[in-house]
Design a protein around this motif. Structure first.
Motif, mmCIF file in Angstrom:
data_model
loop_
_atom_site.group_PDB
_atom_site.id
_atom_site.type_symbol
_atom_site.label_atom_id
_atom_site.label_comp_id
_atom_site.label_asym_id
_atom_site.label_seq_id
_atom_site.Cartn_x
_atom_site.Cartn_y
_atom_site.Cartn_z
ATOM 1 N N ASN A 28 19.377 50.376 -75.176
ATOM 2 C CA ASN A 28 18.105 51.352 -75.750
ATOM 3 C C ASN A 28 18.634 51.789 -77.099
ATOM 4 O OD1 ASN A 28 16.405 50.963 -73.556
ATOM 5 N ND2 ASN A 28 17.921 52.052 -72.431
ATOM 6 N N THR A 29 17.871 51.536 -78.041
ATOM 7 C CA THR A 29 18.575 52.173 -79.097
ATOM 8 C C THR A 29 17.316 52.656 -80.133
ATOM 9 O OG1 THR A 29 17.640 50.197 -81.079
ATOM 10 C CG2 THR A 29 19.757 50.166 -79.681
ATOM 11 N N LYS A 30 17.748 54.006 -81.060
ATOM 12 C CA LYS A 30 16.699 54.844 -81.699
ATOM 13 C C LYS A 30 16.010 53.792 -82.823
ATOM 14 C CE LYS A 30 16.470 58.868 -84.711
ATOM 15 N NZ LYS A 30 17.006 59.903 -85.224
ATOM 16 N N THR A 31 14.812 53.671 -82.960
ATOM 17 C CA THR A 31 14.128 52.927 -83.920
ATOM 18 C C THR A 31 14.405 53.367 -85.075
ATOM 19 O OG1 THR A 31 12.278 52.696 -82.223
ATOM 20 C CG2 THR A 31 11.823 52.362 -84.489
ATOM 21 N N GLY A 32 14.910 52.277 -86.016
ATOM 22 C CA GLY A 32 15.082 52.324 -87.250
ATOM 23 C C GLY A 32 16.715 52.608 -87.503
ATOM 24 N N PHE A 65 14.599 42.099 -80.714
ATOM 25 C CA PHE A 65 14.473 43.661 -81.079
ATOM 26 C C PHE A 65 12.900 43.698 -80.666
ATOM 27 C CE2 PHE A 65 17.881 42.975 -83.806
ATOM 28 C CZ PHE A 65 18.948 43.896 -83.543
ATOM 29 N N THR A 66 12.677 44.815 -79.711
ATOM 30 C CA THR A 66 11.208 44.974 -79.181
ATOM 31 C C THR A 66 11.028 46.412 -79.212
ATOM 32 O OG1 THR A 66 11.647 43.029 -77.731
ATOM 33 C CG2 THR A 66 9.633 44.621 -77.332
ATOM 34 N N ARG A 67 9.927 46.810 -79.738
ATOM 35 C CA ARG A 67 9.754 48.144 -80.130
ATOM 36 C C ARG A 67 9.094 48.578 -78.449
ATOM 37 N NH1 ARG A 67 8.089 50.661 -84.874
ATOM 38 N NH2 ARG A 67 9.744 49.929 -86.438
ATOM 39 N N GLU A 68 9.392 49.825 -78.407
ATOM 40 C CA GLU A 68 9.291 50.322 -76.942
ATOM 41 C C GLU A 68 7.392 50.497 -77.043
ATOM 42 O OE1 GLU A 68 9.817 54.621 -74.689
ATOM 43 O OE2 GLU A 68 9.593 54.532 -76.777
ATOM 44 N N ARG A 72 11.550 57.676 -80.397
ATOM 45 C CA ARG A 72 11.156 56.157 -80.613
ATOM 46 C C ARG A 72 12.152 55.147 -80.333
ATOM 47 N NH1 ARG A 72 5.882 57.534 -80.536
ATOM 48 N NH2 ARG A 72 5.192 59.089 -82.140
ATOM 49 N N THR A 113 13.864 51.214 -79.432
ATOM 50 C CA THR A 113 13.693 49.816 -79.791
ATOM 51 C C THR A 113 14.799 49.330 -78.830
ATOM 52 O OG1 THR A 113 13.078 49.893 -82.134
ATOM 53 C CG2 THR A 113 14.013 47.865 -81.439
ATOM 54 N N TYR A 114 14.426 48.053 -77.860
ATOM 55 C CA TYR A 114 15.092 47.672 -77.085
ATOM 56 C C TYR A 114 15.867 46.249 -77.825
ATOM 57 C CZ TYR A 114 11.797 49.671 -73.939
ATOM 58 O OH TYR A 114 11.072 50.858 -73.117
#
Length: 241
Positions: A50-54, A65-68, A89, A91-92
């Motif tokens: 699980n990562t912070k988008t951007g 990469f897939t947006r939550e 936000r 991003t997986y």
């Protein structure tokens, strides 16, 4: 008395080969999370993260990469984000390879939770393992949202968590009978057993030279700790009018 000749100034320039060698990525063997520098996180990915988008800066390997999704954190979390205008936000990142994350040059702290609880300001979450349970939380007083930065994420369980801070953070001990007050915009995280109270201190606005609005404070009581940064990061401001 003779004066020794001054030493020649060191040439600040370096060859391209020297620069590449000095800044090259290194495998330190520290596991899933590895700090390439105080502001670069290397994730040795084998599965999902699980990562912070951007926050993705670079990667190599087979990574998708897939947006939550809007409802991935539940309807309650969606409503909280709609009210506050804030959110974590995500991003997986799925696959195998090396993933490099950063967030506006902020300092990165890697924490290993061992059946523990930690509440983190939503904007300061960089990455975390799926073994950690996470839940969106908010301050009880709606007025608190106007101070900004009061959208938080509660982490429970065991796993790796990477958070960020502007400059070197400071951890303050909270003890019974000795409450700690903090600026919401400078508060990064606190121990999961604490429930801060949001309060307004109108007198502070004069001292701080702020011409409008009430100065908000977070009051921590009990037995635990709170982490602050030497920087006021404002995420949301009250609209004028």
């Amino acid at each position: 008395m003779s004066v020794p000749p001054a030493l020649p100034a060191k040439n600040p320039a370096e060859s391209l080969q020297e620069f590449v060698s000095r800044t090259a990525q290194q495998d330190l063997g520290h596991g899933v999370f590895e700090l390439e520098s105080p502001r670069f996180l290397e994730v040795n990915l084998n599965g999902r993260m699980n990562t912070k988008t951007g926050s993705m800066v670079a990667y190599h390997g087979e990574i998708k990469f897939t947006r939550e999704g809007m409802l991935d954190q539940g309807v309650g979390s969606l409503l909280k984000r709609a009210i506050s205008g804030e959110g974590m936000r995500l991003t997986y990142a799925d696959g195998q390879g090396k993933l490099y994350l950063a967030d506006q040059g902020k300092k990165i702290i890697i924490l290993k939770l061992q059946n523990e609880s930690l509440i983190v300001n939503g904007n300061d979450v960089l990455a975390f393992e799926g073994s950690l349970q996470h839940k969106i939380t908010m301050m009880k007083k709606i007025v608190g949202m106007m101070a900004g930065g009061l959208f938080n994420v509660r982490f429970d369980g065991s796993g790796l968590l990477a958070i960020t801070s502007h400059y070197q953070p400071l951890t303050l001990r909270v003890q019974p009978g000795r409450p700690v007050m903090t600026d919401p915009n400078a508060t990064i995280a606190w121990s999961g057993n604490l429930t801060p109270e949001l309060k307004a201190d109108i007198s502070l606005k004069t001292f701080l030279g702020r011409g409008s609005g009430e100065s908000m404070q977070m009051r921590f009581e009990g037995d635990g700790f709170v982490i602050v940064q030497p920087y006021e990061e404002v995420y949301m401001q009250a609209s004028g009018g």
